[in-house]
Design a protein around this motif. Structure first.
Motif, short mmCIF file in Angstrom:
data_model
loop_
_atom_site.label_atom_id
_atom_site.label_comp_id
_atom_site.label_asym_id
_atom_site.label_seq_id
_atom_site.Cartn_x
_atom_site.Cartn_y
_atom_site.Cartn_z
N GLU A 219 -5.80 -23.16 5.32
CA GLU A 219 -6.63 -21.99 5.04
C GLU A 219 -5.80 -20.72 4.93
OE1 GLU A 219 -7.16 -24.23 7.25
OE2 GLU A 219 -9.19 -25.05 7.04
N ILE A 220 -4.76 -20.61 5.76
CA ILE A 220 -3.95 -19.38 5.74
C ILE A 220 -3.15 -19.28 4.45
CG2 ILE A 220 -2.05 -18.17 6.89
CD1 ILE A 220 -3.04 -19.21 9.52
N LYS A 221 -2.58 -20.39 4.00
CA LYS A 221 -1.85 -20.35 2.73
C LYS A 221 -2.80 -20.06 1.57
CE LYS A 221 1.71 -22.70 0.07
NZ LYS A 221 1.13 -22.32 -1.23
N ASP A 222 -4.02 -20.60 1.64
CA ASP A 222 -5.00 -20.29 0.61
C ASP A 222 -5.33 -18.80 0.60
OD1 ASP A 222 -6.89 -21.03 -1.43
OD2 ASP A 222 -8.46 -20.76 0.05
N LEU A 223 -5.42 -18.19 1.78
CA LEU A 223 -5.64 -16.74 1.87
C LEU A 223 -4.48 -15.97 1.26
CD1 LEU A 223 -7.16 -14.23 2.92
CD2 LEU A 223 -6.00 -14.58 5.12
N ALA A 224 -3.25 -16.37 1.57
CA ALA A 224 -2.08 -15.68 1.02
C ALA A 224 -2.03 -15.82 -0.50
CB ALA A 224 -0.81 -16.24 1.66
N ASP A 225 -2.31 -17.02 -1.01
CA ASP A 225 -2.31 -17.20 -2.47
C ASP A 225 -3.39 -16.36 -3.14
OD1 ASP A 225 -0.23 -18.96 -2.14
OD2 ASP A 225 -1.50 -20.76 -2.23
N THR A 226 -4.55 -16.27 -2.50
CA THR A 226 -5.62 -15.43 -3.05
C THR A 226 -5.20 -13.97 -3.06
OG1 THR A 226 -7.27 -16.99 -2.23
CG2 THR A 226 -8.04 -14.79 -2.81
N PHE A 227 -4.54 -13.54 -1.99
CA PHE A 227 -4.07 -12.15 -1.92
C PHE A 227 -3.02 -11.88 -2.99
CE2 PHE A 227 -1.72 -8.59 -0.07
CZ PHE A 227 -2.76 -7.76 0.30
N ALA B 280 0.82 -1.21 0.00
CA ALA B 280 0.00 0.00 0.00
C ALA B 280 0.86 1.25 0.00
CB ALA B 280 -0.93 -0.01 1.22
N ASP B 281 2.03 1.22 0.64
CA ASP B 281 2.87 2.41 0.74
C ASP B 281 3.80 2.57 -0.45
OD1 ASP B 281 1.76 3.15 3.11
OD2 ASP B 281 3.26 2.15 4.36
N ARG B 282 4.15 1.49 -1.14
CA ARG B 282 5.18 1.59 -2.17
C ARG B 282 4.67 1.19 -3.54
NH1 ARG B 282 10.24 -1.01 1.36
NH2 ARG B 282 10.12 0.51 3.06
N SER B 283 4.58 -0.09 -3.79
CA SER B 283 4.17 -0.53 -5.12
C SER B 283 3.45 -1.85 -5.00
CB SER B 283 5.39 -0.68 -6.04
OG SER B 283 6.19 -1.76 -5.62
N LEU B 284 2.92 -2.30 -6.13
CA LEU B 284 2.18 -3.56 -6.18
C LEU B 284 3.02 -4.72 -6.69
CD1 LEU B 284 -1.17 -2.19 -7.67
CD2 LEU B 284 -0.76 -2.85 -5.30
N HIS B 285 4.32 -4.53 -6.79
CA HIS B 285 5.17 -5.57 -7.38
C HIS B 285 5.55 -6.66 -6.37
CE1 HIS B 285 5.39 -3.16 -10.94
NE2 HIS B 285 5.97 -2.16 -10.30
N GLU B 286 5.42 -6.39 -5.09
CA GLU B 286 5.83 -7.37 -4.08
C GLU B 286 4.72 -8.40 -3.88
OE1 GLU B 286 7.59 -7.42 0.50
OE2 GLU B 286 7.05 -5.54 -0.48
N ARG B 287 5.14 -9.64 -3.54
CA ARG B 287 4.19 -10.72 -3.30
C ARG B 287 4.48 -11.35 -1.93
NH1 ARG B 287 2.63 -8.20 -6.74
NH2 ARG B 287 2.02 -8.75 -8.86
N ILE B 288 3.46 -11.99 -1.36
CA ILE B 288 3.65 -12.65 -0.06
C ILE B 288 4.46 -13.92 -0.22
CG2 ILE B 288 2.44 -13.69 1.88
CD1 ILE B 288 0.07 -11.89 1.22
#
Length: 391
Positions: free
Chosen positions: A141-149, A125-133
């Motif tokens: 469920e948590i990994k599924d949330l991260a992949d969706t994000f 949100a502060d810099r760019s959209l190029h970074e990924r989790i």
């Protein structure tokens, strides 16, 4: 309250469940021990002793001695139950505290991937959209949330890249024909043999062309300022306001300036456009005589402010918010003063929209209030905690 986090709630739930289960277990053990001691030392046991002594032809002890023995047995029964209950509760409390600490550690370990997702979202949100989790671990469920994000960030990144390419292409494709039209009209007007009717037509066409150029320029600035800024530099709103005041003085209206240092971290071009639009709007919608525009800058705890106030037509309170929407103009007010940048032209209705868009791109906000005497007071607040340099 910062302490009321999911980690704390999970810890309390874990500890509470443990205490409830432990209390039930203590109650069952107490009930079982009570029944066991009652069978061993209670009335039934005493009756069996009497029968046993009678069958053996043993003399029955005196009633006083028998009562004393019965009371002693009952006391030992009560003491045993109390000791068991006290030590069970103490053990439950000690183990419960340990369980709470263990629950805190387990909750932190379970929530660590969520903290990683949150940290990445803040950086994006502060810099760019190029970074990924790019979260590693089991497919839960948590990994599924991260992949969706990550998938959502990928789509947003492509969308913003497409928007930037569109803005760059539109900047060239839309301005070029207008520039050619302006040049052709100016060349035609330079002809000394051109009749007066042609000159009047050329002046009208130049005015229309100029308005289209301003409209396209405003739309492009509005589109380019929507995303968060990637590159920032140290900017003083007071310096920008001084340049704007120097140009606005040419409009023939009183300008009142009170400029204090207001450093922020942002885009100098967009911030200058923000200040210029505020000044143009304040000059454009003003009163013919005794009108004035006040421009102030200040730095407060955590934010820098640029405040523009003007005289002008009375603005109903319910119309103030709508003035920040694209192509919205004050219904009851016409331009009564001229801006040095936009002489003899009506606004495109994008000035305050661009102001809000630029402020949002810098993480700030815009507030406007209608003055009872007429005119507006517009306050732009931009965070200044990162104004220490370029990033």
């Amino acid at each position: 309250m910062r302490g009321r986090t999911i980690r704390l709630r999970l810890t309390l739930l874990y500890a509470g469940a443990f205490f409830i289960a432990g209390a039930i277990l203590v109650a069952l053990m107490y009930f079982y021990l009570d029944q066991s001691l009652d069978r061993r030392y209670g009335v039934g046991a005493q009756r069996l002793v009497r029968e046993y002594l009678t069958k053996r032809n043993r003399p029955i002890v005196s009633e006083e001695l028998y009562a004393a023995l019965t009371a002693q047995a009952a006391k030992e029964r009560r003491d045993t139950l109390e000791a068991m209950l006290v030590w069970s509760l103490v053990s439950l409390g000690a183990i419960g505290i340990a369980a709470g600490g263990l629950g805190w550690l387990l909750a932190g370990r379970v929530l660590n991937p969520l903290q990683q997702i949150t940290a990445t979202a803040r950086r994006v949100a502060d810099r760019s959209l190029h970074e990924r989790i790019d979260l590693t671990g089991p497919d839960d469920e948590i990994k599924d949330l991260a992949d969706t994000f990550d998938a959502m960030l990928e789509r947003l990144d492509r969308a913003f890249d497409g928007q930037r390419r569109f803005v760059a292409n539109a900047s060239h494709e839309l301005r070029t024909p207008l520039t050619i039209n302006r040049t052709l009209i100016e060349v035609a007007l330079d002809d000394p043999d051109a009749p007066e009717s042609t000159r009047r037509l050329g002046a009208t066409l130049l005015e229309v062309n100029h308005r289209h150029e301003r409209l396209i320029d405003g739309l492009l600035v509005l589109a380019s300022s929507e995303p968060r800024l990637i590159e920032r530099s140290r900017v003083d709103l007071a310096e920008i306001a001084r340049r704007v005041v120097a140009v606005a003085d040419q409009a023939g209206i009183e300008i009142r300036a009170d400029l204090a240092a207001a450093p922020v971290s942002g885009d100098p071009v967009l911030l200058e456009r923000l200040a210029q639009n505020l000044a143009d709007n304040a000059i454009r919608y003003n009163v013919g005589e005794s009108g004035w525009v006040a421009i102030r800058s200040a730095s407060t705890a955590g934010s820098a402010q640029l405040i523009v106030e003007n005289t002008g037509p009375v603005v109903p309170a319910f119309e103030v918010d709508g003035l920040f929407e694209p192509f919205r103009r004050l219904a009851s007010g016409e331009r009564v003063a001229e801006s040095a940048h936009t002489p003899n032209s009506r606004g495109a209705g994008l000035g305050l929209s661009i102001v809000r868009s630029v402020a949002n791109a810098h993480g700030g906000e815009v507030r406007a209030t209608a003055r009872p005497e007429g005119g507006l007071t517009v306050i732009v607040s931009i965070p200044n905690e990162k104004a220490g340099g370029t990033r």
